[in-house]
Design an enzyme around this catalytic site. Structure first.
Site, PDB file in Angstrom:
ATOM      1  N   CYS A   1       3.836 -97.440  42.929  1.00  0.00           N
ATOM      2  CA  CYS A   1       4.628 -96.670  43.897  1.00  0.00           C
ATOM      3  C   CYS A   1       6.083 -96.540  43.463  1.00  0.00           C
ATOM      4  CB  CYS A   1       4.554 -97.354  45.262  1.00  0.00           C
ATOM      5  SG  CYS A   1       5.673 -96.663  46.489  1.00  0.00           S
TER       6      CYS A   1
ATOM      7  N   TYR B   1       5.549 -84.885  45.185  1.00  0.00           N
ATOM      8  CA  TYR B   1       4.485 -85.111  46.176  1.00  0.00           C
ATOM      9  C   TYR B   1       4.195 -83.836  46.956  1.00  0.00           C
ATOM     10  CZ  TYR B   1       4.492 -90.121  45.324  1.00  0.00           C
ATOM     11  OH  TYR B   1       4.359 -91.358  44.735  1.00  0.00           O
TER      12      TYR B   1
END
Length: 362
Positions: A46, A218
């Site tokens: 992440c 994203y």
């Protein structure tokens, strides 16, 4: 919790707002500075969690704040840890190495099955505090009625058994604030990633980088509408061009001051001529760009290594000349998580072996 991202009715990606926003301070009635009281839960895949790991190392907090690493594979129940244990693995405690060994063999991971945890402390670690095996358990321990997603990073208070904060931008500010200075060597007290003279520039840089690059990849990769994808991916590269121009200007100004490349690189950063949180926040997206975002999120106008010479030099300088960046970057976790957790994007779960190398030598 089976859907790993949220889209609105037109197919655009919407990021969840963090729920826990407390701080650690001598003036806080609950969360006061202490050594070995707070624990960080992260994913090495992440980029948001990665920010906190880098800052933890830069500020000398590896012997002050412990770390547990979730498995790279996110299933329908979210992030998971290894089976609980009350042991404390020195690899995740040591001040010297951050959280990853520089000598790891990165050639073996791609042969492992989807949910393999046989490589102890390679795929994940355990939780020595609550012996929880799911990140979700921390959220329910704090709030039994919690109903949002179970996200990393998560900063946990082992004394009150409550979540302090789960917003990466806040956590890196907490780590940088100096509230733990009494527990670290002087060299780390002098590190300031948010100096007063650069704060307005850092805030401005962070804002457009976050909206258009950090979160932009994203919004491109999770778009469920072709028109939205095309708009978002174009926007990503428009702003990568902007970063390239900034770094080019910075480099050329340094060339006029210093005669050798090493001296230039010592001052080659995104904002000003010192390392700041602007570099930390941008790095975690850029280091993932060629290995993951180009193919997995279809951000494929150009690669960083072949299309952006100044960004690429800046990236390599951070990785090869700063252990805090290199030793917290795990390309196995990065590649495996995205390609084997996002089954809607990559239903066969095949992880591309390239690019080779993961990052070019300096």
């Amino acid at each position: 919790m089976s859907k790993k991202w949220a889209s609105d009715k037109d197919g655009a990606f919407k990021r969840q707002v963090s729920s826990f926003k407390d701080v650690i301070s001598p003036n806080n009635p609950v969360f006061k500075p202490a050594k070995n009281r707070y624990w960080l839960y992260v994913s090495l895949a992440c980029p948001w969690a990665h920010r906190t790991l880098i800052t933890r190392v830069l500020k000398g907090l590896t012997s002050v704040i412990g770390v547990s690493v979730v498995h790279w594979h996110m299933d329908d129940k979210g992030w998971r840890l290894l089976k609980g244990s009350d042991e404390k693995d020195p690899k995740f405690y040591t001040p010297a190495g951050g959280i990853a060994s520089a000598t790891r063999d990165h050639s073996v991971a791609h042969g492992h099955t989807l949910n393999d945890s046989t490589r102890l402390f390679e795929d994940a670690s355990f939780d020595p505090n609550q012996q929880f095996e799911r990140l979700s358990q921390f959220y329910f321990e704090h709030d039994p009625n919690y109903s949002a997603r179970y996200t990393v990073p998560l900063l946990w208070d082992t004394e009150t058994k409550r979540i302090v904060n789960n917003e990466s931008a806040d956590i890196i500010r907490i780590f940088n604030s100096g509230v733990f200075d009494e527990f670290v060597d002087k060299e780390y007290r002098d590190v300031n990633l948010y100096p007063s003279k650069l704060q307005s520039q850092i805030d401005d840089f962070n804002e457009w980088v976050y909206n258009n690059i950090n979160n932009g990849v994203y919004k491109s990769g999770f778009a469920e509408n072709p028109a939205i994808y095309e708009s978002e991916v174009t926007n990503v590269f428009t702003h990568l061009d902007k970063v390239e121009n900034i770094l080019k200007k910075n480099y050329q100004e340094l060339e006029s001051k210093y005669s050798d490349k090493n001296s230039i690189l010592e001052h080659y950063y995104a904002v000003g001529d010192q390392l700041t949180e602007a570099d930390v926040r941008l790095y975690t997206t850029i280091v993932r760009f060629d290995p993951v975002y180009v193919q997995h999120f279809k951000c494929n106008f150009r690669t960083i290594r072949n299309g952006y010479p100044y960004i690429n030099l800046w990236l390599r300088n951070l990785y090869w000349n700063h252990d805090a960046f290199k030793l917290t970057t795990d390309f196995d976790h990065i590649k495996l998580h995205y390609t084997r957790s996002h089954s809607r994007i990559n239903p066969l779960g095949i992880t591309p072996l390239g690019p080779k190398p993961d990052i070019i030598d300096l």
